[in-house]
Design a protein around this motif. Structure first.
Motif, PDB file in Angstrom:
ATOM      1  N   ILE A 120       0.841  -1.201   0.000  1.00 32.06           N
ATOM      2  CA  ILE A 120       0.000   0.000   0.000  1.00 32.06           C
ATOM      3  C   ILE A 120       0.872   1.246   0.000  1.00 32.06           C
ATOM      4  N   VAL A 121       0.473   2.248  -0.793  1.00 34.97           N
ATOM      5  CA  VAL A 121       1.155   3.537  -0.827  1.00 34.97           C
ATOM      6  C   VAL A 121       0.246   4.578  -0.192  1.00 34.97           C
ATOM      7  N   ASP A 122       0.755   5.292   0.783  1.00 34.00           N
ATOM      8  CA  ASP A 122      -0.007   6.360   1.430  1.00 34.00           C
ATOM      9  C   ASP A 122      -0.263   7.462   0.407  1.00 34.00           C
ATOM     10  N   GLU A 123      -1.541   7.698   0.092  1.00 29.62           N
ATOM     11  CA  GLU A 123      -1.863   8.669  -0.958  1.00 29.62           C
ATOM     12  C   GLU A 123      -1.503  10.097  -0.576  1.00 29.62           C
ATOM     13  N   PHE A 124      -1.317  10.361   0.714  1.00 31.24           N
ATOM     14  CA  PHE A 124      -1.013  11.724   1.145  1.00 31.24           C
ATOM     15  C   PHE A 124       0.482  12.004   1.218  1.00 31.24           C
ATOM     16  N   THR A 125       1.297  10.970   1.417  1.00 31.34           N
ATOM     17  CA  THR A 125       2.740  11.194   1.531  1.00 31.34           C
ATOM     18  C   THR A 125       3.532  10.496   0.444  1.00 31.34           C
ATOM     19  N   GLY A 126       2.909   9.538  -0.255  1.00 32.00           N
ATOM     20  CA  GLY A 126       3.623   8.802  -1.291  1.00 32.00           C
ATOM     21  C   GLY A 126       4.555   7.746  -0.734  1.00 32.00           C
ATOM     22  N   ARG A 127       4.444   7.435   0.556  1.00 28.15           N
ATOM     23  CA  ARG A 127       5.359   6.475   1.165  1.00 28.15           C
ATOM     24  C   ARG A 127       4.758   5.071   1.173  1.00 28.15           C
ATOM     25  N   LYS A 128       5.657   4.062   1.131  1.00 27.92           N
ATOM     26  CA  LYS A 128       5.221   2.675   1.215  1.00 27.92           C
ATOM     27  C   LYS A 128       4.839   2.346   2.656  1.00 27.92           C
ATOM     28  N   MET A 129       3.726   1.626   2.821  1.00 23.96           N
ATOM     29  CA  MET A 129       3.226   1.294   4.155  1.00 23.96           C
ATOM     30  C   MET A 129       3.402  -0.209   4.382  1.00 23.96           C
ATOM     31  N   TYR A 130       4.637  -0.573   4.724  1.00 23.96           N
ATOM     32  CA  TYR A 130       4.947  -1.983   4.948  1.00 23.96           C
ATOM     33  C   TYR A 130       4.131  -2.529   6.113  1.00 23.96           C
ATOM     34  N   GLY A 131       3.671  -3.762   5.956  1.00 25.15           N
ATOM     35  CA  GLY A 131       2.940  -4.413   7.035  1.00 25.15           C
ATOM     36  C   GLY A 131       1.462  -4.079   7.073  1.00 25.15           C
ATOM     37  N   ARG A 132       1.028  -3.091   6.296  1.00 27.93           N
ATOM     38  CA  ARG A 132      -0.390  -2.714   6.272  1.00 27.93           C
ATOM     39  C   ARG A 132      -1.095  -3.453   5.143  1.00 27.93           C
ATOM     40  N   ARG A 133      -2.285  -3.960   5.429  1.00 25.56           N
ATOM     41  CA  ARG A 133      -3.107  -4.628   4.416  1.00 25.56           C
ATOM     42  C   ARG A 133      -4.515  -4.063   4.474  1.00 25.56           C
ATOM     43  N   TYR A 134      -5.133  -3.914   3.297  1.00 29.56           N
ATOM     44  CA  TYR A 134      -6.536  -3.524   3.280  1.00 29.56           C
ATOM     45  C   TYR A 134      -7.350  -4.637   3.937  1.00 29.56           C
ATOM     46  N   SER A 135      -8.381  -4.246   4.679  1.00 30.56           N
ATOM     47  CA  SER A 135      -9.174  -5.234   5.402  1.00 30.56           C
ATOM     48  C   SER A 135     -10.399  -5.645   4.604  1.00 30.56           C
ATOM     49  N   GLY A 136     -11.145  -6.596   5.151  1.00 31.41           N
ATOM     50  CA  GLY A 136     -12.412  -7.008   4.563  1.00 31.41           C
ATOM     51  C   GLY A 136     -12.306  -7.743   3.251  1.00 31.41           C
ATOM     52  N   GLY A 137     -11.121  -8.275   2.922  1.00 28.77           N
ATOM     53  CA  GLY A 137     -10.965  -9.012   1.674  1.00 28.77           C
ATOM     54  C   GLY A 137     -10.499  -8.166   0.506  1.00 28.77           C
ATOM     55  N   LEU A 138     -10.442  -6.840   0.682  1.00 29.25           N
ATOM     56  CA  LEU A 138     -10.031  -5.969  -0.419  1.00 29.25           C
ATOM     57  C   LEU A 138      -8.603  -6.265  -0.860  1.00 29.25           C
ATOM     58  N   HIS A 139      -7.713  -6.513   0.096  1.00 29.25           N
ATOM     59  CA  HIS A 139      -6.321  -6.775  -0.256  1.00 29.25           C
ATOM     60  C   HIS A 139      -6.216  -8.043  -1.111  1.00 29.25           C
ATOM     61  N   GLN A 140      -6.978  -9.074  -0.738  1.00 30.83           N
ATOM     62  CA  GLN A 140      -6.968 -10.306  -1.516  1.00 30.83           C
ATOM     63  C   GLN A 140      -7.514 -10.066  -2.923  1.00 30.83           C
ATOM     64  N   ALA A 141      -8.531  -9.216  -3.024  1.00 34.10           N
ATOM     65  CA  ALA A 141      -9.112  -8.907  -4.335  1.00 34.10           C
ATOM     66  C   ALA A 141      -8.094  -8.192  -5.233  1.00 34.10           C
ATOM     67  N   ILE A 142      -7.305  -7.300  -4.648  1.00 34.08           N
ATOM     68  CA  ILE A 142      -6.268  -6.614  -5.422  1.00 34.08           C
ATOM     69  C   ILE A 142      -5.178  -7.595  -5.831  1.00 34.08           C
ATOM     70  N   GLU A 143      -4.814  -8.502  -4.921  1.00 31.65           N
ATOM     71  CA  GLU A 143      -3.817  -9.525  -5.254  1.00 31.65           C
ATOM     72  C   GLU A 143      -4.276 -10.372  -6.437  1.00 31.65           C
ATOM     73  N   ALA A 144      -5.557 -10.755  -6.421  1.00 30.89           N
ATOM     74  CA  ALA A 144      -6.097 -11.550  -7.526  1.00 30.89           C
ATOM     75  C   ALA A 144      -6.123 -10.736  -8.822  1.00 30.89           C
ATOM     76  N   LYS A 145      -6.487  -9.470  -8.716  1.00 31.15           N
ATOM     77  CA  LYS A 145      -6.516  -8.587  -9.891  1.00 31.15           C
ATOM     78  C   LYS A 145      -5.143  -8.488 -10.543  1.00 31.15           C
ATOM     79  N   GLU A 146      -4.085  -8.393  -9.717  1.00 26.53           N
ATOM     80  CA  GLU A 146      -2.730  -8.207 -10.230  1.00 26.53           C
ATOM     81  C   GLU A 146      -1.987  -9.531 -10.441  1.00 26.53           C
ATOM     82  N   SER A 147      -2.692 -10.658 -10.225  1.00 24.78           N
ATOM     83  CA  SER A 147      -2.122 -11.991 -10.465  1.00 24.78           C
ATOM     84  C   SER A 147      -0.869 -12.262  -9.634  1.00 24.78           C
ATOM     85  N   VAL A 148      -0.857 -11.768  -8.389  1.00 24.86           N
ATOM     86  CA  VAL A 148       0.201 -12.158  -7.454  1.00 24.86           C
ATOM     87  C   VAL A 148      -0.412 -13.159  -6.480  1.00 24.86           C
ATOM     88  N   GLU A 149       0.392 -13.708  -5.580  1.00 21.56           N
ATOM     89  CA  GLU A 149      -0.116 -14.701  -4.642  1.00 21.56           C
ATOM     90  C   GLU A 149      -1.245 -14.118  -3.801  1.00 21.56           C
TER      91      GLU A 149
END
Length: 768
Positions: free
Chosen positions: A343-372
């Protein structure tokens, strides 16, 4: 100058205190370094344990100024002391860029640390936490105080005698040029030890997650934080308390759910068409599927009724996959690094290591981008940024941009904004926005302006709103033969080195919003000679170009604020187009009509205060929408927060009494199930708005019933297991070194149900 202070502060007239602080200077200047430290020690003894430290303010501030003058050769300006006083009184302090907020915060941090209760200084990233702990740590150390630092990987204590053992020669260098490498002077310690420091630097995420982790431990000695939350100073307070407040802090672990569904739905939604199958509201950032789309999904899945009771889980997969496909963009909201979604913080442009979108959104993005696609997560603990910081007895903050958010600071945190005058008059020239018909014309104009300024010896900083646009500008500069540096989340490791040279004559730097927070660009480069600095000033100082207006005016003001620090020469201008998201969604129609009436050629911009006013109105609309979203999140979390505080209090009491790990385990299991039930119920009550019922009122009512049921279930479990628990407790008392597994979990097989009642296998619960 004191008349100016009175005019600006009104009822906050701190000038009498400033005069008293100044009177101490001749006396303290005669003391040796050892005598200065002893004087500080006596003050600490007098202030220990006291809640009201106002009587110690004058001497404490004077001691801090003297120590800073000796150790760093930096003497606090009167305006910095003014800002420090406001921070001590629990205000939000607005100080312009380059006015020395970091140094200003040392005086109130020192004063409040004299109580012995621990002061937390919150920064926006690990880089600044380490930098400030070393930089300011020297002053605190000279006055006899201990200083700690929290980062994502490790906790440290400032130790001037510590030398890191490292063979690497490519470590990031501090932009101040004062220290060889960050690892020096920071001695690794446990987090618990770091929290015992008088003053502790760290990011809001680290403090928040430590709070949640402390309320999951099974041994009172495993808790890291102090029991009470005393005083916190938040640097870049608008970024932390407002921009990041939309995303709660969550501790979660993988839950046994199939990831195949996300892959299936990623393929399905990829074939759906906007406006034909689903509708996107870019203003509210929502997406909703319509009848035609539902029919296509049902056909693809071979189900008759997608919204039937038996298919509710499929709806969840569909909604998250649609969000991932339409609302979340690569190189804007996230990047792919090492086959992972970061995840990239939209306000600072920094990488947010260890943060994941909740509620299944992160998994949906992973599937969209064909990563694990990793397993969905089960929430163990969560809290909003707002409710975490509202636990402190006293809270203060500082930033270069606060007045535009003064209403939210007051309404949510009961914090007042105080503006501090600049030490020297601001002479930066902010030019009107230049607005073009399309992206191509905007970029052509911006590149032309950059080339002209560079040839004149003027350094140029180009701010972009995303990594994608950052790289577009970089490619165009390469084509134009303009040497430059790029700074974004993909190469943030070199941030210090890039920013250090951004003020050199003719330097061109392209940066995402990360360049707008926490660092100063020094004219002539860092380190700079007087001749180099003079050459850049004569060329006009730093020229800041914004290539897109951000949703929040504060972010634009932060970018402008990189120029014109401490009375320096400087200029700023935004180059915009009608195709920019902000103008297209919120204000493009009025401006487009104006351009068509004027019949201007493509490369002819409008430079008009009237047009800039329209843009400001568009930004106010977005700010209003975002404020409502944060307020909405907080209203729901306030319900959870009352329950959270009660459960954590009960849990802490059990922990301190040496309770059996098995009430704790049951209490945790019930609480985790409760979090899941509350989240599901929150989704369900949204639909009740269609039947003219208030979703929030429904959530409060049913949330109270669910919480009462949790308590009943826990009390019933205690009664049913009273004899077992008492036996186990007696055995525990009679043993010198009881373990978590024995005797309570003795002879439990790895694949047996866990005795704590969580319904998990022992190996995945207390057998871990």
């Amino acid at each position: 100058m004191f008349k100016l202070f009175r005019k600006i502060f009104g009822r906050h007239d701190f000038t009498p205190l400033i005069k008293k602080i100044n009177l101490f200077e001749p006396e303290l200047g005669k003391l040796t370094d050892e005598e200065l430290k002893n004087r500080s020690g006596k003050l600490k003894q007098a202030a220990a344990g006291k809640n009201n430290l106002d009587d110690f303010l004058v001497e404490a501030f004077a001691l801090m100024r003297e120590a800073a003058k000796r150790v760093l050769n930096q003497r606090h300006f009167d305006v910095q002391l003014m800002g420090g006083i406001a921070l001590h009184y629990g205000k939000i302090v607005e100080m312009s860029t380059g006015e020395g907020k970091t140094l200003a915060a040392t005086a109130p941090a020192y004063l409040n640390a004299l109580s012995g209760k621990g002061v937390h200084v919150i920064t926006v990233n690990d880089y600044l936490a380490r930098r400030d702990a070393i930089w300011m740590g020297q002053i605190y150390f000279a006055l006899g105080l201990s200083v700690g630092c929290l980062t994502h990987e490790q906790a440290f204590l400032y130790d001037p005698n510590y030398k890191a053992e490292s063979k690497s020669e490519d470590k990031e260098r501090d932009i101040l040029g004062s220290f060889k490498i960050f690892q020096d002077f920071l001695r690794p310690v446990s987090r618990r030890e770091a929290y015992q420091a008088d003053i502790l630097y760290g990011t809001n995420h680290e403090f928040g997650f430590d709070y949640l982790r402390d309320n999951l431990v099974y041994d009172v000695n495993s808790r890291a934080q102090r029991k009470e939350f005393y005083y916190a100073i938040i640097d870049e307070v608008d970024s932390i308390l407002i921009d990041e407040a939309r995303t709660p802090l969550i501790i979660a672990a993988p839950d046994a759910q199939s990831s195949d569904y996300y892959k299936i739905f990623a393929r399905i939604v990829r074939n759906l068409k906007k406006d034909e199958d689903y509708l996107v509201d870019e203003k509210l950032k929502t997406v909703s599927i319509i009848d035609e789309g539902i029919n296509k999904v049902e056909k693809a899945l071979n189900v008759k009724d997608l919204y039937g009771q038996e298919n509710l889980r499929l709806i969840h997969y569909l909604e998250e996959s649609l969000k991932a496909q339409t609302l979340f963009k690569r190189d804007k909201n996230y990047i792919i690094e090492n086959n992972e979604i970061i995840i990239v913080d939209e306000f600072t442009g920094r990488k947010m290591y260890g943060r994941r979108y909740s509620g299944g959104l992160h998994q949906a993005i992973e599937a969209k981008e064909s990563v694990e696609v990793k397993q969905e997560s089960k929430t163990f603990a969560s809290i909003t940024i707002q409710n975490y910081f509202r636990m402190y007895q006293k809270l203060a903050g500082m930033t270069g941009t606060a007045q535009t958010s003064a209403e939210e600071f007051h309404k949510v945190y009961n914090l007042e904004v105080v503006s501090i005058p600049t030490n020297k008059p601001m002479v930066r020239r902010d030019k009107p926005d230049a607005i073009y018909k399309n992206f191509e014309a905007k970029y052509r104009a911006a590149i032309g302006e950059i080339k002209k300024r560079r040839l004149a010896g003027q350094p140029v900083l180009i701010g972009t709103a995303s990594i994608q646009h950052n790289e577009i500008i970089s490619d165009l500069l390469k084509q134009a033969g303009v040497p430059h540096e790029t700074l974004n989340a993909k190469n943030h490791e070199r941030e210090g080195a890039i920013i250090a040279q951004a003020g050199k004559s003719g330097a061109v730097t392209v940066a995402t919003n990360m360049a707008g927070r926490g660092v100063d660009i020094i004219l002539g480069g860092n380190p700079s000679t007087p001749d180099e600095a003079r050459k850049v000033r004569e060329a006009g100082g730093l020229f800041v170009i914004g290539t897109e207006r951000h949703e929040a005016r504060r972010i634009d003001n932060q970018l402008r604020g990189r120029s014109g620090r401490q009375g320096d020469q400087g200029e700023s201008q935004f180059f915009l187009s009608l195709e920019d998201d902000l103008l297209r969604i919120f204000g493009g129609g009025r401006i487009k009509n104006l351009m068509e009436k004027l019949n201007l050629p493509e490369d002819q911009p409008i430079e008009s205060r009237l047009v800039s006013k329209v843009i400001n109105e568009a930004q106010k609309k977005v700010e209003g929408v975002n404020f409502d979203a944060r307020e909405h999140l907080l209203e729901y979390d306030d319900v959870m927060n009352r329950q959270r505080l009660a459960i954590y209090k009960k849990r802490r009491e059990f922990l301190e009494k040496g309770a059996n790990p098995q009430i704790l385990g049951m209490l945790d299991a019930l609480w985790m199930n409760h979090l899941e039930n509350m989240e599901a119920m929150r989704e369900a009550v949204r639909l009740r708005a269609y039947s003219q019922r208030d979703p929030l009122a429904e959530y409060r009512r049913e949330g109270r019933l669910l919480y009462q049921q949790l308590l009943v279930n826990f009390e019933n479990w205690l009664k049913e297991n009273k004899e077992k628990l008492e036996t186990a407790q007696n055995i525990k008392i009679n043993q010198r070194q009881p373990t978590q597994r024995e005797p309570v979990f003795k002879n439990v097989g790895r694949n047996d149900p866990c005795p704590c009642g969580s319904k998990k296998k022992f190996k995945k619960c207390h057998g871990v």
